[in-house]
Design a protein around this motif. Structure first.
Motif, PDB file in Angstrom:
ATOM      1  N   SER A 105       0.826  -1.206   0.000  1.00 34.78           N
ATOM      2  CA  SER A 105       0.000   0.000   0.000  1.00 34.78           C
ATOM      3  C   SER A 105       0.868   1.266   0.000  1.00 34.78           C
ATOM      4  N   LEU A 161      -2.625  -6.485  -5.491  1.00 34.97           N
ATOM      5  CA  LEU A 161      -3.091  -5.107  -5.268  1.00 34.97           C
ATOM      6  C   LEU A 161      -4.614  -5.047  -5.219  1.00 34.97           C
ATOM      7  N   VAL A 162      -5.270  -5.804  -6.109  1.00 37.62           N
ATOM      8  CA  VAL A 162      -6.728  -5.812  -6.125  1.00 37.62           C
ATOM      9  C   VAL A 162      -7.253  -6.363  -4.806  1.00 37.62           C
ATOM     10  N   GLU A 163      -6.633  -7.455  -4.344  1.00 37.84           N
ATOM     11  CA  GLU A 163      -7.038  -8.070  -3.081  1.00 37.84           C
ATOM     12  C   GLU A 163      -6.821  -7.103  -1.913  1.00 37.84           C
ATOM     13  N   LEU A 164      -5.742  -6.359  -2.004  1.00 35.60           N
ATOM     14  CA  LEU A 164      -5.394  -5.390  -0.962  1.00 35.60           C
ATOM     15  C   LEU A 164      -6.400  -4.245  -0.936  1.00 35.60           C
ATOM     16  N   GLY A 165      -7.060  -4.003  -2.086  1.00 36.85           N
ATOM     17  CA  GLY A 165      -8.054  -2.939  -2.155  1.00 36.85           C
ATOM     18  C   GLY A 165      -7.505  -1.672  -2.772  1.00 36.85           C
ATOM     19  N   LEU A 166      -6.443  -1.807  -3.559  1.00 32.98           N
ATOM     20  CA  LEU A 166      -5.795  -0.647  -4.162  1.00 32.98           C
ATOM     21  C   LEU A 166      -5.969  -0.713  -5.675  1.00 32.98           C
ATOM     22  N   THR A 167      -6.645   0.287  -6.265  1.00 32.58           N
ATOM     23  CA  THR A 167      -6.871   0.214  -7.709  1.00 32.58           C
ATOM     24  C   THR A 167      -6.060   1.246  -8.481  1.00 32.58           C
ATOM     25  N   LEU A 168      -5.253   2.052  -7.788  1.00 30.64           N
ATOM     26  CA  LEU A 168      -4.414   3.069  -8.422  1.00 30.64           C
ATOM     27  C   LEU A 168      -5.228   3.983  -9.334  1.00 30.64           C
TER      28      LEU A 168
END
Lengths: 137, 132, 295
Positions: free
Chosen positions: B57, B90-97
């Protein structure tokens, strides 16, 4: 659950993190974890170790290879003696942060592993334990 | 101190990250890059992360920061070559940039940046708009 | 089980083994096509040795005691390998039940004179053997479950081909239910292929997905988001009327995702995204004139 191997690594400065990540990668490769699962595990570890450095003033990490029902996995323990977390439920919420981060660290790390446990006592420190199984989803 | 080199290619800045980043290195990169954008009046920033195996993150936030700051200075940012495992994580982490443009490789990234510049010019003339 | 019975049984080991073997081979259920007699003989002898040793131990009555551990191991191994080889549950449990029969005979011979002791010893032996028989069944089922699991994972890998339909366009026809495990396989296969072929567009066709609930939708959205992070765009096609209805009724938000009713219209959309023009060849027999893409 059986512990197959055990080691300790002290995290006091940022450069220790690189070594720590590499060591996890070695363990995960050893038990034949897929690349995606390895990446999830290391990313979760990276989040937790940052929290430990930033809020807990560094601490000790335990790296273990464990096995349950003959399925291997990697278990990581992050223990610091920092100020602790006042409200663990709140800290586990998406978007909550006392610092200036995105607040994805703890809840994000939880989503990336199979088992997640956090214990914290204000004034005494925080211990987070995570497990990722070899083929866990 | 360790630093990530920034190359200038015409109106673009090119960064290839070859090492796994730790926080201070990423912060230094953000600083250097923004200073370079301001100094060279670059129109685009291309960051190649094909050799990066972990984006957490913090690193995601740095990428987002670079994009937002560049945008204020009228430069587009494109992140290229993200590994599948990193994208899934990243998707699992909840980060879509959000706000960061992406492309599969440097070539497609360059094309996208060129189109971005072209788009600004043509938008002003109101001729046509392209998909990219 | 008292020391005397244990010793008596030990003394008759050879006889027990022979009778047990002949019982097993006589049994119509024995699958000599799946396992050779010599193999069975060796396996049975090993098992009998451990069992007689456990009978002689001080905790002979307790099938969960340490003395029975090697027996449990051998039994589990036998049942699991039999489950994999395709033995039926009856054939698998016949192994331990036929031994029980032999042991009863032996005890009967030994205590012909004293029926009270005979009764007690038979009950005690039965208790132990029944518990072992349960172990066999349990592990047999576990073995079968492993087989099923393996087949499921093989199936989900087979059923997700990634097809290159055009330069820069991939298609992924998804057939069957999408669960978490399957999504992971599908997602990984698609993203790997995107990198390998440098394709900028991927079409996920869900004509073959029976139902779309919020979980399936979430999996699809995750796949699209991951592809976007890598620099590729996804189009979801094959959305049937009833699926569109459920999506709206469940309140699933797909507004950020390109959706099309058919694979054909998704392909058409990809062409326009990539600025590709495809048109019919000229009528007068000229195939593929300059502006046209020849089919």
């Amino acid at each position: 659950m059986i512990v197959l191997s055990k080691e300790k690594l002290s995290i006091q400065k940022e450069q220790d993190v690189v070594l720590f990540r590499n060591r996890i990668k070695e363990l995960a490769t050893k038990i034949g974890m897929s690349l995606v699962n390895q990446t999830k595990l290391i990313t979760a570890a990276s989040e937790l170790v940052r929290n430990m450095l930033r809020y807990g003033g560094g601490g000790i990490t335990h790296l273990e290879i464990v096995s349950k029902n003959s399925i291997p996995g990697v278990r990581l323990v992050f223990a610091d003696e920092g100020p602790g977390i006042k409200d663990v439920t709140l800290a586990m919420k998406d978007g909550y942060s006392t610092g200036k981060s995105l607040g994805l660290g703890l809840p994000g790390a939880k989503r990336l592993v199979n088992e997640f446990d956090i214990k914290s006592e204000p004034g005494k420190g925080t211990t987070v334990t995570i497990i990722r199984w070899k083929n866990g989803l | 101190m360790e630093r990530i080199p920034i190359l200038k290619m015409g109106p673009f800045l090119l960064v290839t990250i070859q090492v796994d980043l730790y926080d201070r290195l990423a912060l230094t990169l953000e600083n250097d890059l923004i200073n370079m954008v301001s100094k060279t009046e670059a129109k685009g920033v291309l960051i190649d992360i094909s050799a990066v195996s972990i984006v957490d993150s913090f690193m995601g936030r740095i990428l987002g920061n670079i994009a937002s700051m560049s945008k204020i200075m009228d430069a587009a940012t494109v992140v290229v070559g993200m590994q599948p495992a990193v994208a899934i994580t990243l998707v699992e982490l909840g980060l879509t940039l959000a706000g960061v443009h992406t492309a599969l490789d440097v070539e497609q990234g360059m094309e996208l940046l060129r189109n971005k510049i072209g788009q600004i010019d043509t938008d002003e003339e109101g001729l046509y708009d392209s998909f990219i | 089980m008292n020391k005397e019975s244990a010793a008596a049984l030990k003394g008759k080991k050879k006889q027990i083994l022979d009778t047990w073997m002949s019982n097993q081979t006589k049994d119509a259920a024995l699958r000599d096509d799946l396992m050779s007699v010599a193999e069975l003989q060796q396996q049975s002898e090993e098992f009998l040795n451990s069992l007689l040793k456990a009978f002689a131990s001080s905790q002979a009555e307790n099938p969960d005691s340490a003395g029975y551990e090697p027996i449990h191991d051998i039994l589990s191994e036998i049942s699991i390998s039999r489950a994999r080889q395709g033995f039926s549950p009856r054939e698998t449990s016949a192994y331990i039940l036929s031994l029980k029969e032999v042991l009863s005979q032996m005890l009967e011979e030994r205590y012909k004179e004293d029926t009270t002791v005979l009764y007690r010893e038979i009950i005690s032996m039965n208790k132990i053997m029944d518990s072992l028989s349960l172990v066999t069944t349990e592990t047999y089922i576990k073995g079968r479950e492993e087989v099923i699991l393996r087949q499921t994972s093989e199936m989900s890998e087979i059923s997700t081909p990634v097809i290159r339909v055009w330069e820069g366009i991939l298609a992924l026809p998804i057939i069957g239910t999408l669960d978490s495990a399957r999504t992971q396989v599908v997602m990984e296969a698609l993203l790997e292929e995107i990198v390998a072929t440098g394709s900028r567009i991927a079409i996920l066709d869900i004509s073959g997905v029976p139902t779309v609930d919020s979980l399936v939708a979430q999996h699809l959205i995750k796949t699209v988001s991951a592809a976007r992070l890598m620099g590729a765009e996804c189009i979801i096609s094959g959305i049937r009327a009833e699926i569109a209805q459920t999506i709206v009724h469940l309140g699933i938000d797909l507004t950020n995702i390109y959706t099309k009713a058919t694979l054909a219209s998704a392909l058409k959309m990809s062409f326009s995204m990539l600025n590709i023009q495809v048109s019919k060849a000229a009528q007068n027999g000229q195939i593929g004139s300059k502006q046209n893409f020849g089919f």
